[in-house]
Scaffold this motif. Structure first.
Motif, mmCIF file in Angstrom:
data_model
loop_
_atom_site.group_PDB
_atom_site.id
_atom_site.type_symbol
_atom_site.label_atom_id
_atom_site.label_comp_id
_atom_site.label_asym_id
_atom_site.label_seq_id
_atom_site.Cartn_x
_atom_site.Cartn_y
_atom_site.Cartn_z
ATOM 1 N N GLY A 98 62.576 7.701 -6.818
ATOM 2 C CA GLY A 98 63.460 7.771 -5.672
ATOM 3 C C GLY A 98 62.906 8.702 -4.608
ATOM 4 O O GLY A 98 61.887 9.367 -4.791
ATOM 5 N N PHE A 99 63.585 8.762 -3.469
ATOM 6 C CA PHE A 99 63.158 9.624 -2.383
ATOM 7 C C PHE A 99 63.855 10.979 -2.527
ATOM 8 O O PHE A 99 64.853 11.262 -1.874
ATOM 9 C CB PHE A 99 63.463 8.975 -1.032
ATOM 10 C CG PHE A 99 62.565 7.809 -0.737
ATOM 11 C CD1 PHE A 99 61.319 8.016 -0.160
ATOM 12 C CD2 PHE A 99 62.944 6.513 -1.058
ATOM 13 C CE1 PHE A 99 60.479 6.953 0.103
ATOM 14 C CE2 PHE A 99 62.103 5.441 -0.798
ATOM 15 C CZ PHE A 99 60.868 5.661 -0.222
ATOM 16 N N THR A 100 63.319 11.801 -3.404
ATOM 17 C CA THR A 100 63.897 13.101 -3.702
ATOM 18 C C THR A 100 63.816 14.029 -2.496
ATOM 19 O O THR A 100 62.786 14.114 -1.828
ATOM 20 C CB THR A 100 63.153 13.751 -4.888
ATOM 21 O OG1 THR A 100 63.229 12.890 -6.020
ATOM 22 C CG2 THR A 100 63.754 15.102 -5.234
ATOM 23 N N ASN A 101 64.921 14.729 -2.223
ATOM 24 C CA ASN A 101 64.921 15.752 -1.183
ATOM 25 C C ASN A 101 64.330 17.018 -1.786
ATOM 26 O O ASN A 101 64.994 17.720 -2.550
ATOM 27 C CB ASN A 101 66.341 16.000 -0.679
ATOM 28 C CG ASN A 101 66.377 16.958 0.501
ATOM 29 O OD1 ASN A 101 65.664 17.948 0.541
ATOM 30 N ND2 ASN A 101 67.234 16.662 1.465
ATOM 31 N N ILE A 102 63.072 17.313 -1.473
ATOM 32 C CA ILE A 102 62.406 18.423 -2.154
ATOM 33 C C ILE A 102 62.978 19.775 -1.745
ATOM 34 O O ILE A 102 62.850 20.750 -2.497
ATOM 35 C CB ILE A 102 60.883 18.398 -1.910
ATOM 36 C CG1 ILE A 102 60.543 18.552 -0.427
ATOM 37 C CG2 ILE A 102 60.270 17.133 -2.475
ATOM 38 C CD1 ILE A 102 59.054 18.715 -0.169
ATOM 39 N N VAL A 103 63.637 19.854 -0.590
ATOM 40 C CA VAL A 103 64.220 21.117 -0.165
ATOM 41 C C VAL A 103 65.487 21.409 -0.952
ATOM 42 O O VAL A 103 65.626 22.471 -1.571
ATOM 43 C CB VAL A 103 64.509 21.102 1.349
ATOM 44 C CG1 VAL A 103 65.223 22.388 1.776
ATOM 45 C CG2 VAL A 103 63.217 20.941 2.129
#
Length: 297
Positions: free
Chosen positions: A132-137
């Motif tokens: 998935g498009f993980t929000n790294i922040v």
């Protein structure tokens, strides 16, 4: 009111952010029951309910939200300052958390890890596999790995490898019982292996392109996975046709365990890139990690 212990506040913060006793306990190295007991004691000491619990969910109450947003940045800053102390050491030290897909981990991270970890014994690397498009922040990752075309413009991106394309592959045994597809539309009559990039997402429609003409084909089959490695293994085992990165298929094509079809229809993709926030402080450990991964053509 008794002043709460710092460790108890950290425990609350972990549960509130993950909204899960199980996940938070795993990160803290304690049992979920022990963590639950810690939170109950903290709530009793503060005389306020911090977490709303149901059989399925855990979420901060209004008071919990206020506490989480007030103390969270302070603990994050403490972690940063402790990490910065590593700059005063003779060698890089610290923790690096990276999120990526398993094919990126296999092709990019795995080849460099043995040498990197041996060279920097005080650096610890954690890899989290996620399509998935993980929000790294918000998820507190140091960096992620994605295709260059998928990275937000507000991130720093470092190329990790060359461009690559997808390949339609199948085992010789499969083609012994099925005709060779001549066009992508023929795939609708074949047994194919699907991939679902995220639990909430739909099945990936195979993307093709030739002479400016684009086609998206939805295929059918008995096997679906969210792991490209398992999709590849399914093709090697003869379950059906798979659409996988060419660098993963290459060794199997070389030794004859897989055969490729429709290569003229398979588009190129911009290669993998490491990305991270442009406001991130670059520690010596993270800088060494980026340098070890950087693509040198």
């Amino acid at each position: 009111m008794a002043y709460p212990k710092v460790n108890d506040l950290q425990a609350f913060l972990a549960v509130a952010r993950d909204q899960s006793f199980t996940k938070a306990a795993a990160k803290l190295g304690v049992t979920p029951s022990a963590l639950s007991h810690t939170i109950r004691d903290l709530e009793a000491r503060l005389r306020v309910r911090l977490l709303a619990r149901t059989t399925r969910n855990v979420a901060p109450t209004q008071a919990g939200e206020k506490l989480m947003h007030s103390i969270g940045p302070l603990f994050d800053q403490i972690a940063v300052e402790v990490e910065l102390l590593g700059e005063l050491r003779d060698r890089p030290a610290g923790n690096i958390r990276v999120t990526c897909s398993d094919d990126a981990a296999e092709s990019i991270l795995r080849p460099m890890l043995v040498g990197f970890l041996a060279r920097f014994p005080d650096v610890h690397v954690e890899i989290s596999i996620d399509y998935g498009f993980t929000n790294i922040v918000s998820e507190r990752f140091d960096a992620g790995i994605r295709l260059g075309e998928s990275i937000s413009k507000d991130m720093i991106a470092v190329r990790l490898g060359p461009d690559w394309r997808l390949a339609v592959v199948g085992a010789p045994a499969y083609f012994g019982n099925h005709p060779i597809p001549k066009t992508p539309r023929d795939l609708t009559n074949h047994t194919c292996i699907n991939i679902r990039h995220s639990l909430a997402g739909g099945l990936y429609a195979w993307e093709f392109e030739r002479a400016g003409r684009k086609l998206n084909i939805r295929v059918n089959g008995q096997f679906t996975s969210n792991s490209m490695i398992h999709v590849l293994n399914g093709a090697v085992d003869g379950i059906g046709l798979a659409y996988v990165p060419d660098f993963l298929a290459k060794p199997y094509l070389a030794d004859g365990r897989l055969k490729e079809v429709l290569p003229q229809w398979c588009p190129q993709f911009e290669g993998f890139h490491l990305y991270y926030p442009n406001r991130r402080h670059t520690s010596s450990a993270f800088a060494a990690f980026v340098d070890a991964l950087r693509y040198r053509a």
